[in-house]
Design a protein around this motif. Structure first.
Motif, mmCIF file in Angstrom:
data_model
loop_
_atom_site.group_PDB
_atom_site.id
_atom_site.type_symbol
_atom_site.label_atom_id
_atom_site.label_comp_id
_atom_site.label_asym_id
_atom_site.label_seq_id
_atom_site.Cartn_x
_atom_site.Cartn_y
_atom_site.Cartn_z
ATOM 1 N N LYS B 567 -5.127 6.476 -6.201
ATOM 2 C CA LYS B 567 -6.176 7.335 -5.661
ATOM 3 C C LYS B 567 -7.278 6.470 -5.072
ATOM 4 C CE LYS B 567 -9.604 10.556 -7.409
ATOM 5 N NZ LYS B 567 -10.078 11.212 -8.631
ATOM 6 N N ASP B 568 -7.733 6.859 -3.876
ATOM 7 C CA ASP B 568 -8.863 6.162 -3.270
ATOM 8 C C ASP B 568 -10.142 6.863 -3.725
ATOM 9 O OD1 ASP B 568 -9.855 4.194 -1.088
ATOM 10 O OD2 ASP B 568 -10.849 6.102 -0.610
ATOM 11 N N ARG B 569 -11.000 6.153 -4.418
ATOM 12 C CA ARG B 569 -12.181 6.778 -5.012
ATOM 13 C C ARG B 569 -13.073 7.431 -3.956
ATOM 14 N NH1 ARG B 569 -15.923 9.018 -5.637
ATOM 15 N NH2 ARG B 569 -17.666 8.848 -7.068
ATOM 16 N N ARG B 570 -13.267 6.752 -2.804
ATOM 17 C CA ARG B 570 -14.210 7.292 -1.826
ATOM 18 C C ARG B 570 -13.666 8.528 -1.125
ATOM 19 N NH1 ARG B 570 -18.716 6.885 -0.006
ATOM 20 N NH2 ARG B 570 -19.179 4.970 -1.133
ATOM 21 N N SER B 571 -12.452 8.423 -0.591
ATOM 22 C CA SER B 571 -11.906 9.552 0.173
ATOM 23 C C SER B 571 -11.315 10.616 -0.743
ATOM 24 C CB SER B 571 -10.813 9.054 1.132
ATOM 25 O OG SER B 571 -9.685 8.623 0.376
ATOM 26 N N GLY B 572 -10.995 10.198 -1.969
ATOM 27 C CA GLY B 572 -10.338 11.142 -2.870
ATOM 28 C C GLY B 572 -8.851 11.295 -2.590
ATOM 29 N N GLU B 573 -8.373 10.606 -1.574
ATOM 30 C CA GLU B 573 -6.946 10.727 -1.232
ATOM 31 C C GLU B 573 -6.062 10.165 -2.332
ATOM 32 O OE1 GLU B 573 -6.235 8.848 2.551
ATOM 33 O OE2 GLU B 573 -7.744 10.147 3.497
ATOM 34 N N ARG B 574 -4.984 10.881 -2.602
ATOM 35 C CA ARG B 574 -4.036 10.428 -3.613
ATOM 36 C C ARG B 574 -2.663 10.319 -2.980
ATOM 37 N NH1 ARG B 574 -5.720 13.354 -8.523
ATOM 38 N NH2 ARG B 574 -7.792 14.153 -8.036
ATOM 39 N N ARG B 575 -1.896 9.352 -3.475
ATOM 40 C CA ARG B 575 -0.520 9.318 -3.035
ATOM 41 C C ARG B 575 0.320 8.820 -4.195
ATOM 42 N NH1 ARG B 575 0.477 3.888 -0.802
ATOM 43 N NH2 ARG B 575 -1.417 2.689 -1.201
ATOM 44 N N GLU B 576 1.528 9.292 -4.226
ATOM 45 C CA GLU B 576 2.438 8.859 -5.277
ATOM 46 C C GLU B 576 3.273 7.708 -4.739
ATOM 47 O OE1 GLU B 576 4.569 12.265 -6.765
ATOM 48 O OE2 GLU B 576 2.975 12.531 -8.259
ATOM 49 N N VAL B 577 3.471 6.713 -5.567
ATOM 50 C CA VAL B 577 4.322 5.602 -5.138
ATOM 51 C C VAL B 577 5.342 5.326 -6.240
ATOM 52 C CG1 VAL B 577 2.530 4.539 -3.717
ATOM 53 C CG2 VAL B 577 2.790 3.842 -6.095
ATOM 54 N N ALA B 578 6.452 4.798 -5.833
ATOM 55 C CA ALA B 578 7.505 4.479 -6.790
ATOM 56 C C ALA B 578 7.011 3.382 -7.731
ATOM 57 C CB ALA B 578 8.753 4.003 -6.061
ATOM 58 N N VAL B 579 7.325 3.516 -8.994
ATOM 59 C CA VAL B 579 6.880 2.551 -9.999
ATOM 60 C C VAL B 579 7.246 1.125 -9.592
ATOM 61 C CG1 VAL B 579 7.315 1.755 -12.342
ATOM 62 C CG2 VAL B 579 6.907 4.170 -11.915
ATOM 63 N N GLU B 580 8.419 0.956 -9.034
ATOM 64 C CA GLU B 580 8.903 -0.394 -8.732
ATOM 65 C C GLU B 580 7.991 -1.114 -7.736
ATOM 66 O OE1 GLU B 580 11.047 2.375 -8.019
ATOM 67 O OE2 GLU B 580 11.353 2.350 -10.186
ATOM 68 N N SER B 581 7.481 -0.362 -6.745
ATOM 69 C CA SER B 581 6.676 -1.019 -5.712
ATOM 70 C C SER B 581 5.177 -0.850 -5.954
ATOM 71 C CB SER B 581 7.046 -0.444 -4.339
ATOM 72 O OG SER B 581 6.831 0.953 -4.344
ATOM 73 N N ALA B 582 4.823 -0.247 -7.086
ATOM 74 C CA ALA B 582 3.416 0.112 -7.318
ATOM 75 C C ALA B 582 2.492 -1.109 -7.262
ATOM 76 C CB ALA B 582 3.279 0.818 -8.665
ATOM 77 N N VAL B 583 2.860 -2.177 -7.957
ATOM 78 C CA VAL B 583 1.968 -3.333 -8.032
ATOM 79 C C VAL B 583 1.721 -3.910 -6.642
ATOM 80 C CG1 VAL B 583 1.762 -5.706 -8.884
ATOM 81 C CG2 VAL B 583 2.483 -3.869 -10.432
ATOM 82 N N ASP B 584 2.781 -4.052 -5.853
ATOM 83 C CA ASP B 584 2.619 -4.578 -4.498
ATOM 84 C C ASP B 584 1.700 -3.685 -3.669
ATOM 85 O OD1 ASP B 584 4.221 -6.666 -5.081
ATOM 86 O OD2 ASP B 584 6.006 -5.913 -4.054
ATOM 87 N N GLU B 585 1.908 -2.389 -3.780
ATOM 88 C CA GLU B 585 1.086 -1.466 -2.984
ATOM 89 C C GLU B 585 -0.380 -1.522 -3.387
ATOM 90 O OE1 GLU B 585 2.175 1.957 -1.335
ATOM 91 O OE2 GLU B 585 4.358 1.774 -1.547
ATOM 92 N N ILE B 586 -0.611 -1.621 -4.685
ATOM 93 C CA ILE B 586 -2.005 -1.689 -5.159
ATOM 94 C C ILE B 586 -2.658 -2.982 -4.666
ATOM 95 C CG2 ILE B 586 -3.472 -1.853 -7.209
ATOM 96 C CD1 ILE B 586 -1.147 -0.234 -8.664
ATOM 97 N N VAL B 587 -1.926 -4.084 -4.790
ATOM 98 C CA VAL B 587 -2.475 -5.369 -4.337
ATOM 99 C C VAL B 587 -2.801 -5.299 -2.848
ATOM 100 C CG1 VAL B 587 -1.953 -7.817 -3.971
ATOM 101 C CG2 VAL B 587 -1.362 -6.718 -6.151
ATOM 102 N N ASP B 588 -1.916 -4.722 -2.070
ATOM 103 C CA ASP B 588 -2.170 -4.585 -0.630
ATOM 104 C C ASP B 588 -3.422 -3.758 -0.375
ATOM 105 O OD1 ASP B 588 -0.036 -6.106 0.008
ATOM 106 O OD2 ASP B 588 1.313 -4.426 0.471
#
Lengths: 599, 599
Positions: B567-588
């Motif tokens: 979840k992006d705190r400012r925009s409030g936007e949420r998206r679901e991501v696969a557990v396997e790629s979660a860490v990479d996506e968060i780091v990005d």
């Protein structure tokens, strides 16, 4: 970025500063680490700040490693919490007090037990929130009566103070042990000799307490330890064991004798040997006499209460041990006016006959624990020129208790029964102690226990003198030519010296020194680079010795032969290395690897 | 190590603190960043300290990047240097003063010009040592009359202050420009809207001066700017250009008229229009009248000196602009007793006839620069119920000078000739100014120039309010549900929320959240991890919104479907991501790369 001496805010001084008492302090000023701004108040120049920050970082890392959480309280504090715990009064002249524009009272925090306690009270309410350890690294203030010894006894000083909060005594012990282990790591990392001694908790109240002392002849604290290393204590904290009872059945009844002109122990012993020889023929010695010393305890509220202390005549009362026992009261002399107010006391001939809360004088009377039940003494007969002999403790006189106030001497038996004690001096670097429930009770810090009952929290308090550590390391590691930092806290890893006269004439030297400096930095080393022009090699060498960075690299004439010089500041050993391998060798040396083996 | 909310010293509050005026301050207290210790004095809790240290690091990096050298002066300072520059007196009630146990005067440093100047004087002596820029990041103290607005106007606050030392004016300009550029980088990195405005140097003396203001409706400073962006200035610093002379040849001779009962501009204008119509038929307006306002300047030594200010009748004297002009004197009202002492002044009818140092009143008389030579005015005739008409500046009256004290209004012409001004409010975040030689002269800081002649050094002074910046960023970025930190200063990069009830029942959720937290940390991210048990998901979400970390990762029920939520705190936007790629996506996401494109 390298610190370049051509622009570094630094001036080394040839002469010792007039007001510096200690060798390390003199060097810190001369080498441009600190400057005095006012008595006991110092400015940290760039080199000094580097050392201070390194000590600070070591402390922070070890605190974080035991799960302590950092926060920061103000230094300017309201009076109220300190009023509640009575420390506003107890601190006396030792704290800085001030008023704001509205006339409201503030103090500059000398230590923050109250604020931490109130913060936990404010935020926590359940046993589940505990244990908790929180800390800060912050400037503290004490209005020292004699601010001297430079950073060792400053009036503004950087300190790490942490506090633990637990529900149970076992929890407090665990928090204490964790801090103790962290302190061992901190002082191990700082790289100088220290000792952990049992300590008094002093004005802080509480029970178990230990100090971390830097062993140093210039230290203000005296401690004792035995050879076996099984016992070490601050002199104030030495607990002389209670002597076991002895058989008094053979002692004759007490008898008063004329001993004219014997107001001192020496005159008394001489008189006894001359006029009252012992039946068994042994000489009288000072150790056979009981000396009763009367002092006045000045309470924080100003009240003056006399106290009488009985010690063997061959020992003095140690003012520091006495003060530690009676704090927060202060000790003052029993003066003529006090004798006048207590007519039953005969100066020079005070005996147990009038001492004690149940006796004529109503003065509390306490004995050194070495004085055994059943032991017989020569002591004052409360009459001018008279002493009483064969006065037996328990048979002929009693006291109101004991006190740990007699001097401790080299050669005294170790309280743990293991050999004898030796005295030494040290600098207090850290102090850990179990405060217990004193502050929590005063400030009403309670949490609900697992049964839903309110219980008072028990606390520990743990301090490291961060700025003092800088001074202690300096004092503990210097040599006759200057400062000599351990690697852990040196302001730079390497001191590169370019010995050329100027860049026009000695372009090669400066270019190579520039290059080596840049290469060392690329390897992650901190470099102090003496790139000054028109400064003689002799001055540069002297400065590098004074400043005391562990590894000195000289780039100079020998460059023509393809070598530079690496010098170890402490040993003075120099070796030439080929320019090509210089950076690798320096990095290895700094990283503590065998030269040439790494990289 | 991740901050785990199960043990973090943190309590979020549901209710607003009673004494907090500003939304950001309320949120900082409610979200557990700071606590009030006394009026204007705050404790930094673990989350707050993280933000403070991030701001501090940004400031330090940019100072180091321009070659400024860090050192640290004490906060507890001796009186003497401040006595020499007269600031001991000039600061009035605004500083904290105290005495040590010997009765010697000290102050808590509000700003350190004196100490820096003396340090350079102590260590340097040649033009070759300069330029020099030195700085510190340190707690400062000011006894604010109305400590409010939380950290924005604290009485103990963290500040970076730096000082530059140069031989020449050009050198000072270069040092000033370097600091200005560093400040631009600092405030760009902090990530909120700011504006650079021309400023008064106020009590500091000196010439060029600019402020960095966070644009904010709750700011205490008013500034003006034109639409083209070519002009921006603090209202105190607006310099209204001198109006050019106008032709007065057609103006009749001045004539005194009866204007009974016209003590105010409104009554005067009404009376003029009723009884003294203009020959050309135009209506009289307030702008045709000249209002002479008399005030008293209270000098630092307590002396009271009257000052008369002439402004067009349609404008008020702006107290802040006036105060900035006359500092260190303070402005007080001209009271009945002052009228009594100055009988030539007729209340409500004061005119230039008696004003001026060479006139009857001997009161200095200064005009707003919009009043042109040759312009004609209606003004007081120094007689009750009478005014003088057609009084022409230069022909019929003169003044002792001009003053920039009239109010500046929305729509006024921009002083640079480019459009009109608009007013807005801001929070002063940084201030840079060219002190010039004031302090160096007072403290005798001279160096030898290249010709061997002693010259006085010229100085710049540059400040950033570090703790204030935390508040300004909070105010400038919050939204209706909580704090909302920019990435540069957020206390953590990611807030991981495990929504399980407890580890027994929801072991998978906690295990996965533990794993993701550890993986993010291994990638170098700072994580706040809500690992609390028995806390409802609703409370955890609310806390994460309140605390305001930019990226919130929810590990919960959807784990059964192999996804977690970002979840992006400012925009409030949420998206679901696969557990396997979660860490990479968060780091990005944290590193600002397009999601999924990096790693």
């Amino acid at each position: 970025m390298a610190m370049r001496m051509s622009s570094l805010f630094l001036r080394t001084l040839r002469d010792d500063p007039a007001d510096a008492e200690l060798p390390g302090h003199r060097l810190l000023v001369r080498a441009g680490y600190i400057r005095r701004a006012a008595p006991g108040i110092y400015t940290w120049l760039p080199l000094g700040l580097k050392v201070l920050r390194k000590v600070e970082r070591i402390v922070r890392e070890e605190m974080d490693a035991i799960g302590a959480q950092e926060l920061t309280f103000p230094a300017l504090l309201p009076r109220e919490p300190y009023e509640t715990t009575n420390r506003w009064t107890e601190y006396g002249d030792n704290i800085f007090r001030l008023k704001d524009r509205k006339g409201v009272d503030y103090l500059l925090g000398p230590t923050h037990e109250e604020m931490f306690t109130l913060a936990v009270k404010d935020m926590y309410g359940s046993y589940k929130d505990l244990p908790l350890s929180i800390y800060q690294i912050q400037n503290k203030y004490r209005d020292e009566a004699r601010p001297r010894a430079g950073l060792l006894r400053g009036r503004e000083f950087l300190m790490k103070d942490s506090y633990s909060f637990d529900v149970s005594d076992e929890g407090l012990q665990a928090s204490y042990d964790a801090h103790r282990a962290a302190y061992v790591r901190i002082f191990d990392r700082l790289g100088f000799e220290y000792v952990i001694v049992a300590a008094m908790s002093g004005a802080m109240g509480g029970s178990a307490s230990e100090e971390f002392l830097a062993v140093s002849a210039i230290g203000e604290d005296t401690f004792v330890r035995n050879d076996a290393g099984t016992y070490a204590a601050n002199v104030e904290a030495v607990v002389v064991p209670q002597a076991g009872p002895v058989d008094a059945s053979g002692v004759p009844a007490a008898h008063v004798e004329d001993t004219p002109d014997t107001p001192t122990i020496d005159t008394l012993v001489a008189s006894l040997n001359a006029n009252h020889p012992r039946p068994d023929g042994r000489e009288w010695t000072a150790a056979d006499t009981l000396k009763n010393v009367v002092v006045v305890l000045v309470q924080p509220d100003g009240a003056r209460v006399p106290l009488a202390i009985g010690v063997p005549g061959d020992r003095e009362v140690d003012p520091k041990r006495l003060e530690a026992q009676v704090a927060p009261a202060e000790v003052a002399a029993f003066e003529e006016k006090d004798f006048a107010a207590n007519p039953s006391l005969v100066k020079g001939y005070i005996g147990p006959g009038v001492l004690g809360e149940d006796k004529e004088s109503r003065i509390r009377y306490v004995l050194d624990p070495s004085i055994a039940e059943g032991s017989a003494w020569v002591t004052g007969a409360d009459e001018h020129g008279k002493h009483v002999l064969d006065l037996v403790l328990g048979r002929d006189f009693t006291a109101d208790g004991t006190i740990q106030a007699a001097e401790v001497r080299d050669g005294d038996p170790s309280p743990d029964g293991n050999g004898v004690l030796h005295t030494a001096r040290g600098i207090e670097m850290g102090h850990i102690f179990q405060l217990g429930r004193k502050f929590a009770e005063a400030l009403d810090l309670k949490v609900l226990d697992e049964f839903g009952k309110l219980v008072t929290v028990t606390m520990g308090s743990y301090g490291v003198g961060v700025s003092r550590a800088v001074a202690a390391v300096a004092e503990g590691t210097l040599d006759e030519i200057g400062l000599c930092w351990p690697r852990a806290v040196t302001p730079a890893d390497v001191h590169v010296v370019a010995t050329g006269k100027n860049r026009d004439r000695d372009g090669d030297v400066f270019a190579k020194a520039d290059e080596i400096t840049a290469a060392l930095e690329a390897q992650g080393l901190d470099v102090l680079y003496d790139d000054r022009e028109k400064v003689s090699p002799g001055v540069k060498f002297k400065d590098s010795e004074l400043i005391g960075i562990p590894t000195i690299v000289v780039v100079g004439k020998s460059l023509e032969n393809g070598v530079i010089e690496i010098k170890d500041r402490r040993s003075g050993e120099r070796r030439e290395v080929a320019v090509e391998s210089a950076v690798d060798e320096i990095v290895d040396e700094v990283r503590g690897r065998v030269a040439g083996a790494g990289a």
